[in-house]
Structure formats: structure tokens, C-alpha cells
Design an enzyme around this catalytic site. Structure first.
Site, short mmCIF file in Angstrom:
data_model
loop_
_atom_site.label_atom_id
_atom_site.label_comp_id
_atom_site.label_asym_id
_atom_site.label_seq_id
_atom_site.Cartn_x
_atom_site.Cartn_y
_atom_site.Cartn_z
N GLU A 14 -30.64 -10.49 48.04
CA GLU A 14 -30.78 -11.12 49.26
C GLU A 14 -30.16 -10.94 50.61
OE1 GLU A 14 -30.69 -15.56 46.85
OE2 GLU A 14 -28.93 -14.64 47.24
N ASP A 203 -39.57 -20.38 43.29
CA ASP A 203 -39.69 -21.22 42.28
C ASP A 203 -40.07 -22.68 42.70
OD1 ASP A 203 -37.40 -22.81 41.02
OD2 ASP A 203 -37.07 -20.54 41.72
#
Length: 235
Positions: A14, A203
Site C-alpha cells: 500500500e 474484494d
């Protein structure tokens, strides 16, 4: 006062793209964390991987504020989609953040409420939110995807079942769910530091969650970082 932006990602994936783009990088290791100072497009920043979970995130945010003197904090990363119509690789920028797993119902409080605090729902900075919305329209990689502004719910759980998802939606109606944002928002709120949380969906926070997450993790994390970099000059 010159703007100095703290950027927190929970995982290496990230923050690695942003760290790679730093000009004049300088590393400071403190409390077992690697804080990378420098500039991104002439904006002073401090980028750090906090580690996963609420405590790691809050400790990291507090150190950015107290040790590095940041004036703003952005939390970047990935999340599971909750809002209707939100798909994988779409974005959520926080309007507010709370803990979906804070439960003192045994004492008569609603789920998500922190007893003896004035606020359990931490409101993001409007100027930073607007900057993210504006920047999104200029990111070619985001073509075909959408960004919505909404609530982000955090807890020390990876949500990977429909039953978990429906319970969280019932309790706090978030746009997405993840594991750090509300803790960073909490630390910023009590220190009067403007913040915003940027999340790209990896997701759908359901029974396909783990497989979908694994497939989209790097792409979603890079897209989130791209949006963060694009918004820095806009607030």
C-alpha cells in the site's frame, strides 16, 4: 504553517509505489517503524507502513503527529466493498469512520458506540475529501471505475462471509470495511489533525472475499496510492 502530509498504509504493497516516487528520501526508524520523509511533487510528506490492525494504525498516526509534526494525514489502501453498486477496483473516500466491532451492548450502548466519548464517528476533512473527488477525475488508470464518498467501518477482522457483511451493514451502514481507518481517524480527531481515508476495493467482503482479495490486492493498492499522489496539491 507549511503543509506536511503523513501518509499511512497498513501493508508494504500500500505504500511501496509512493515511497518509490519520493524525492530526497530520508528514513527515520522509530518504534520499529520506518518513516520515509521527502517530497512528492514538491509537497512535504512522511510515508509509513503501520502494520495491520487498529492498534498499530493508531500508534503510527500518533507518532506521525507528535514526532514528525504532520499537519494532515491520509490513510491509503484497500478494502472490502459494502455499498450497493460498489465493485472491485472502485473507490471510497471517507466522509466519516467508526469501529464496526466496538460492542458494549451488554452495558446498554448501541453497537459502534464508544462509552463516555462525545463522538464515536470521526468526520473526515471536507477539503481533503473534495480534493480526492477532484483528483479522481484526472486518473487515467481509474477509467471504468467509480468513486463514492461514504462511511468507512474498521475492525480487527477480515470480513469474508455474507453473514458478517450483512451484520455490519445493519449495525453501521458503511460504504466499505477494512482494519485501520477508524483508528487513524480517532487519533487525528483527538489531536485536531485533518484526515481522509482513501480505499480501493480489493474484494466484496463476502464468501468470495479471500480469493478476490488475493487477486486484486496489488492493483487496488497501487490505484489507491495513485489517487493519493494526485490529490496532494489540491487541499
Amino acid at each position: 504553517m507549511q503543509k506536511k502530509v503523513g501518509i499511512i498504509g497498513a501493508m508494504e504493497v500500500e505504500v511501496q509505489m509512493l515511497i518509490g516516487a519520493l524525492q530526497s528520501p530520508k528514513e527515520t526508524v522509530s518504534a520499529s517503524l520506518s518513516f520515509m520523509e521527502g517530497t512528492l511533487d514538491n509537497i512535504p510528506v512522511v510515508i509509513v507502513r503501520s502494520g495491520i490492525g487498529k492498534v498499530n494504525a493508531a500508534l503510527c498516526a500518533q507518532r506521525l503527529i507528535m514526532q514528525f509534526g504532520v499537519t494532515h494525514i491520509i490513510n491509503t489502501g484497500i478494502a472490502g466493498a459494502m455499498a450497493k453498486g460498489l465493485s472491485v477496483l472502485d473507490f471510497v473516500v471517507s466522509t466519516d469512520a467508526l469501529y464496526h466491532d466496538f460492542d458494549t451492548t451488554g452495558f446498554g450502548y448501541p453497537v459502534c458506540v464508544i462509552p463516555q466519548m462525545d463522538n464515536s464517528d470521526f468526520v473526515a476533512d471536507k477539503a481533503m475529501l473534495d480534493a480526492a473527488v477532484m483528483a479522481f477525475t484526472h486518473i487515467p488508470q481509474a477509467e471504468g471505475h467509480q468513486l463514492i464518498a461514504g462511511r468507512i467501518a474498521s475492525g480487527d477482522q477480515f470480513i469474508s462471509s455474507v453473514s458478517q457483511k450483512e451484520l455490519i451493514k445493519k449495525n453501521c451502514a458503511p460504504a466499505c470495511v477494512e482494519m485501520e481507518g477508524a483508528a487513524i481517524a480517532h487519533a487525528c480527531a483527538i489531536n485536531d489533525i485533518p484526515f481522509v481515508i482513501i480505499r480501493c476495493m480489493s474484494d466484496m467482503a463476502d464468501d468470495t472475499g479471500e480469493a478476490t482479495y488475493d487477486f486484486n490486492e496489488e492493483t487496488a493498492a497501487t490505484l489507491s496510492g495513485t489517487l493519493v499522489r494526485s490529490m496532494l496539491a489540491l487541499f
